[in-house]
Design an enzyme around this catalytic site. Structure first.
Site, short mmCIF file in Angstrom:
data_model
loop_
_atom_site.label_atom_id
_atom_site.label_comp_id
_atom_site.label_asym_id
_atom_site.label_seq_id
_atom_site.Cartn_x
_atom_site.Cartn_y
_atom_site.Cartn_z
N THR A 11 31.06 -1.49 0.99
CA THR A 11 29.71 -1.45 1.54
C THR A 11 29.55 -2.45 2.69
O THR A 11 30.03 -3.57 2.64
CB THR A 11 28.68 -1.78 0.44
N PHE A 59 27.58 -7.10 -0.71
CA PHE A 59 27.45 -6.66 -2.10
C PHE A 59 28.81 -6.54 -2.79
O PHE A 59 29.07 -5.58 -3.52
CB PHE A 59 26.71 -5.32 -2.20
N PRO A 114 35.33 9.20 -10.04
CA PRO A 114 35.03 9.48 -11.45
C PRO A 114 35.40 8.32 -12.37
O PRO A 114 34.70 8.07 -13.37
CB PRO A 114 35.88 10.73 -11.74
N GLU A 116 35.29 5.08 -11.65
CA GLU A 116 34.24 4.08 -11.52
C GLU A 116 32.97 4.53 -12.24
O GLU A 116 32.33 3.76 -12.97
CB GLU A 116 33.94 3.82 -10.05
N ARG A 117 32.59 5.77 -12.05
CA ARG A 117 31.33 6.27 -12.61
C ARG A 117 31.37 6.38 -14.12
O ARG A 117 30.36 6.20 -14.79
CB ARG A 117 30.97 7.59 -11.93
N GLY A 151 7.01 -8.43 -26.26
CA GLY A 151 5.87 -9.09 -25.63
C GLY A 151 6.31 -10.03 -24.53
O GLY A 151 7.27 -9.76 -23.80
#
Length: 381
Positions: A129, A159, A244, A246-247, A343
């Site tokens: 990237t 990144f 695939p 990585e995913r 909460g």
């Protein structure tokens, strides 16, 4: 991790491995997470220990330093680390780079890098990237110009997971500016080389225990044998073929995160009292948790189906993309609903559920934004 359900890929070979990984992760890694959060990176000793445990490249052949296992062993590693809340050790990136090399590297590159990656001696990063490019790989501006038997790399990346700690980075660069997708190549760059420079550690919403950084290449000169596979223009197809992998890691992380969120929330609502009764005793709590449990079980069975396809060598890009976008979105919904039961405490970083909430948000972005995943699946229809 769900009552009376057993993942079919957890066979007699994988179960003992998963059990040993669970003990190691729980006893040796999880206690270090706070320290890693403070320093924004894991320590090298833990990488070496994970390598000794066989947690890095467990599905790579033994002759290259791996454990000779299957994708089921990778699934076990990702699941156990997620369930224990260990986020600082970015093993998944080393798995991805290792498979770039295994699938597309020369024999010399495999012999040089894979054993060191598997042992934890070499920590990997992927420099893909760039500022302003996002998921558009063809818009990459980083250039690698051949000069004799060397390449000179210039450009910047952002990144980058493991950016501050990595020893080797797989750099995606253009070797042919006019070649479009066919003009992209991958270079295996030793981070000790002159011309390589690390930028600042980026301040993220979540994943505080894992370093993410900028990188710069200023006339960084590498030998020609650093070109993955030794052939220019093969970068795009290598990336596409390994997406695939990585995913699936992201999808498995999402499924395990839902299981962890449900377990944490059940424990909390059984103990926490409001208006004189346990939070679990309110009908709204039970109904919502019933929905969460059904979603978590449905997600687990879908994920297990994909893992089985992966183990059998039948997983295709469309299936991995479906798993990535569907499971990460379900995980976001589940963790958000679980946090509500805590909460104000759920919004505190000292509570794991709050950290999970920020960590799961980025899973819909990295590894290819979920909008891109839907486009890829849509093209297969």
């Amino acid at each position: 991790m769900l009552d009376n359900y057993h993942s079919p890929w957890l066979d007699d070979d994988v179960v003992p491995f998963a059990d040993s990984v669970r003990r190691f992760v729980t006893q040796s890694l999880a206690p270090l997470e706070e320290q890693w959060r403070e320093q924004h990176q894991a320590d090298r000793a833990s990488w070496l220990s994970a390598g000794e445990m066989g947690m890095i490249l467990p599905d790579v052949p033994v002759e290259y330093g791996g454990s000779g296992g299957t994708p089921a062993h990778v699934a076990a590693v990702v699941s156990e680390m997620t369930y224990a809340g260990v986020t600082g050790l970015g093993l998944g990136i080393s798995h991805i780079v290792g498979h770039y090399i295994l699938a597309s590297g020369t024999e010399a590159q495999k012999q040089l890098w894979l054993p060191k990656i598997a042992s934890g001696e070499v920590i990997c990063a992927v420099a893909m990237t760039e500022p302003g490019t996002g998921s558009d790989l063809q818009a990459i501006r980083t250039r690698a110009v051949k000069q004799g038997d060397q390449y000179v790399i210039n450009g910047s990346k952002t990144f980058i997971t493991n950016g501050q700690i990595c020893d080797m980075v797989a750099v995606v660069a253009k070797t042919d500016p006019e070649g479009g997708a066919k003009g992209l190549s991958i270079f295996l760059v030793d981070t000790r080389l002159p011309g390589f420079r690390r930028g600042k550690t980026l301040d993220k919403l979540g994943w505080a225990a894992q370093d993410t950084a900028e990188m710069f290449f200023d006339d960084c000169t590498v030998s020609a044998d650093c070109l993955l596979g030794g052939i220019e223009g093969k970068g795009f197809i290598t990336l596409m073929n390994q997406l695939p992998y990585e995913r699936m890691q992201i999808a498995i992380n999402a499924a395990a995160a839902m299981e962890r969120a449900l377990a944490l929330t059940l424990d909390y609502t059984k103990e926490r009292k409001v208006f004189g009764q346990r939070v679990l005793d309110f009908q709204n709590t039970r109904f919502t948790l019933a929905d969460i449990k059904a979603t978590t079980l449905a997600s687990r069975t879908f994920c297990d189906c994909l893992i089985k396809q992966w183990v059998d060598g039948k997983l295709d890009s469309s299936q991995a993309s479906m798993g990535k976008f569907w499971l990460t979105e379900r995980a976001g919904e589940v963790v958000d609903k679980c946090l509500q039961f805590f909460g104000g405490y759920g919004y505190m970083n000292e509570y794991p559920i709050g950290r999970m909430w920020t960590e799961m948000r980025v899973t819909r972005i990295y590894g290819g934004a979920n909008e891109i995943q839907r486009e890829l699946v849509g093209r297969s229809l």
